[in-house]
Design a protein around this motif. Structure first.
Motif, PDB file in Angstrom:
ATOM      1  N   GLN A  58       0.900  -1.139  -0.005  1.00 15.96           N
ATOM      2  CA  GLN A  58       0.033   0.035  -0.084  1.00 15.96           C
ATOM      3  C   GLN A  58       0.831   1.302  -0.147  1.00 15.96           C
ATOM      4  N   THR A  59       0.392   2.293  -0.456  1.00 12.44           N
ATOM      5  CA  THR A  59       0.949   3.659  -0.522  1.00 12.44           C
ATOM      6  C   THR A  59       0.803   4.267   0.935  1.00 12.44           C
ATOM      7  N   ASP A  60       1.449   5.120   1.124  1.00  8.02           N
ATOM      8  CA  ASP A  60       1.467   6.032   2.512  1.00  8.02           C
ATOM      9  C   ASP A  60       0.008   6.544   2.695  1.00  8.02           C
ATOM     10  N   GLU A  61      -0.470   7.097   1.625  1.00  8.48           N
ATOM     11  CA  GLU A  61      -1.970   7.490   1.567  1.00  8.48           C
ATOM     12  C   GLU A  61      -2.888   6.426   1.794  1.00  8.48           C
ATOM     13  N   GLU A  62      -2.750   5.460   1.132  1.00 11.27           N
ATOM     14  CA  GLU A  62      -3.761   4.411   1.646  1.00 11.27           C
ATOM     15  C   GLU A  62      -3.644   3.707   3.003  1.00 11.27           C
ATOM     16  N   TRP A  63      -2.525   3.703   3.559  1.00  9.13           N
ATOM     17  CA  TRP A  63      -2.247   3.593   4.987  1.00  9.13           C
ATOM     18  C   TRP A  63      -2.883   4.413   5.793  1.00  9.13           C
ATOM     19  N   ARG A  64      -2.633   5.688   5.546  1.00  8.64           N
ATOM     20  CA  ARG A  64      -3.504   6.634   6.299  1.00  8.64           C
ATOM     21  C   ARG A  64      -4.750   6.687   6.374  1.00  8.64           C
ATOM     22  N   GLU A  65      -5.245   6.461   5.135  1.00 15.83           N
ATOM     23  CA  GLU A  65      -7.000   6.325   4.943  1.00 15.83           C
ATOM     24  C   GLU A  65      -7.461   5.188   5.859  1.00 15.83           C
ATOM     25  N   ALA A  66      -6.587   3.987   5.667  1.00 15.87           N
ATOM     26  CA  ALA A  66      -7.017   2.682   6.563  1.00 15.87           C
ATOM     27  C   ALA A  66      -7.131   3.040   7.969  1.00 15.87           C
ATOM     28  N   ILE A  67      -6.213   3.938   8.256  1.00 20.18           N
ATOM     29  CA  ILE A  67      -6.277   4.286   9.929  1.00 20.18           C
ATOM     30  C   ILE A  67      -7.449   5.060  10.022  1.00 20.18           C
ATOM     31  N   ALA A  68      -7.780   6.000   9.302  1.00 15.69           N
ATOM     32  CA  ALA A  68      -8.734   6.900   9.396  1.00 15.69           C
ATOM     33  C   ALA A  68     -10.047   5.919   9.279  1.00 15.69           C
ATOM     34  N   VAL A  69     -10.328   5.109   8.584  1.00 16.55           N
ATOM     35  CA  VAL A  69     -11.515   4.336   8.583  1.00 16.55           C
ATOM     36  C   VAL A  69     -11.536   3.346   9.748  1.00 16.55           C
ATOM     37  N   GLU A  70     -10.635   2.887  10.276  1.00 16.78           N
ATOM     38  CA  GLU A  70     -10.719   2.164  11.767  1.00 16.78           C
ATOM     39  C   GLU A  70     -10.998   3.200  12.912  1.00 16.78           C
ATOM     40  N   LEU A  71     -10.461   4.302  12.976  1.00 11.99           N
ATOM     41  CA  LEU A  71     -10.620   5.315  14.048  1.00 11.99           C
ATOM     42  C   LEU A  71     -12.213   5.806  14.023  1.00 11.99           C
ATOM     43  N   ALA A  72     -12.385   5.924  12.667  1.00 11.16           N
ATOM     44  CA  ALA A  72     -14.247   6.464  12.471  1.00 11.16           C
ATOM     45  C   ALA A  72     -15.121   5.762  13.086  1.00 11.16           C
ATOM     46  N   GLU A  73     -14.877   4.258  13.418  1.00  9.91           N
ATOM     47  CA  GLU A  73     -15.665   3.477  14.297  1.00  9.91           C
ATOM     48  C   GLU A  73     -15.576   3.970  15.673  1.00  9.91           C
ATOM     49  N   VAL A  74     -14.702   4.722  16.092  1.00  9.51           N
ATOM     50  CA  VAL A  74     -14.580   5.290  17.650  1.00  9.51           C
ATOM     51  C   VAL A  74     -15.164   6.666  17.724  1.00  9.51           C
ATOM     52  N   CYS A  75     -14.627   7.815  16.631  1.00 13.12           N
ATOM     53  CA  CYS A  75     -15.059   8.788  16.848  1.00 13.12           C
ATOM     54  C   CYS A  75     -15.650   9.495  15.673  1.00 13.12           C
ATOM     55  N   GLY A  76     -16.129   8.713  14.548  1.00  9.90           N
ATOM     56  CA  GLY A  76     -16.701   9.370  13.563  1.00  9.90           C
ATOM     57  C   GLY A  76     -15.832   9.802  12.659  1.00  9.90           C
ATOM     58  N   VAL A  77     -16.135   9.798  11.351  1.00  6.30           N
ATOM     59  CA  VAL A  77     -15.468   9.853   9.969  1.00  6.30           C
ATOM     60  C   VAL A  77     -14.943  11.351  10.373  1.00  6.30           C
ATOM     61  N   ASP A  78     -15.376  12.403  10.505  1.00  6.13           N
ATOM     62  CA  ASP A  78     -14.832  13.657  10.347  1.00  6.13           C
ATOM     63  C   ASP A  78     -13.830  13.741  11.310  1.00  6.13           C
TER      64      ASP A  78
END
Length: 207
Positions: A58-78
């Motif tokens: 994965q690219t760095d951008e894809e990795w960081r997007e995957a992190i955001a997706v997982e965190l969204a389950e805890v604190c919301g997408v935005d």
């Protein structure tokens, strides 16, 4: 001081050696997103997420997007996207004493880093590209420390035999892997110890 033979190249890690990250960067991003302390690191550096990023799957951008997706389950997408963006903005800080040491070794210096596709832009932003004769980025070569292949590749880039390489890293397992290949492995702790090792190596070369 560590006893060592003369060396023809220095292979050096980045994070924890030449680059320092202020822990407040991650803490502040977590606080801004209402996350518990350590929540960002737990997700970002989970092997199932970080390993594809540091081996080029994965690219760095894809990795960081995957992190955001997982965190969204805890604190919301935005909030999750804002946390990742805030955490991602800095490039870390150069340990100037280490930069000075590496700049004066008198043999090829090769950076060997388990890193994402962002590494090269980080090095440019930090202004340290000129320190290295070559950069071996795990995400570009497809293997990460402590895989023996990345050490062999780095030695080839340095133009040195394995047993003539000095390998410096702050992770003991990576150092042990280098030693298993015949390299002189140094577990980095502080600039003073590194300076002592390199000075000893230069004396051995002169002798």
């Amino acid at each position: 001081m560590i006893g060592m033979a003369a060396f023809d190249a220095v292979l050096c890690d980045l994070d924890g050696v030449l680059r320092w990250w202020d822990p407040a960067i991650m803490r502040d991003a977590e606080r801004a997103g209402g996350l518990a302390p350590g929540a960002l690191a737990e997700v970002a550096f989970a092997p199932r997420l970080v390993e594809p990023a540091i081996t080029g799957v994965q690219t760095d951008e894809e990795w960081r997007e995957a992190i955001a997706v997982e965190l969204a389950e805890v604190c919301g997408v935005d909030a999750a996207r804002a946390v990742v963006a805030q955490w991602s903005e800095p490039h870390g800080e150069v340990v100037e004493e280490v930069a000075e040491i590496l700049g004066g070794v008198g043999v090829p210096v090769v950076l060997v880093s388990n890193a994402t596709s962002r590494l090269e832009s980080d090095l440019a932003a930090l202004g340290v590209l000129d320190l290295f004769d070559a950069v071996v980025n795990s995400s570009r070569v497809g293997v990460a420390k402590p895989d023996p292949r990345i050490y062999r590749f780095a030695a080839e880039r340095a133009g040195a035999e394995l047993d003539r390489c000095l390998f410096v890293d702050d992770t003991p397992a990576n150092v042990e892997a280098a030693r298993a290949l015949g390299m002189t492995g140094v577990h980095y702790r502080n600039p003073a110890e590194l300076r002592d090792v390199l000075t000893a190596g230069r004396r051995a070369s002169a002798g």
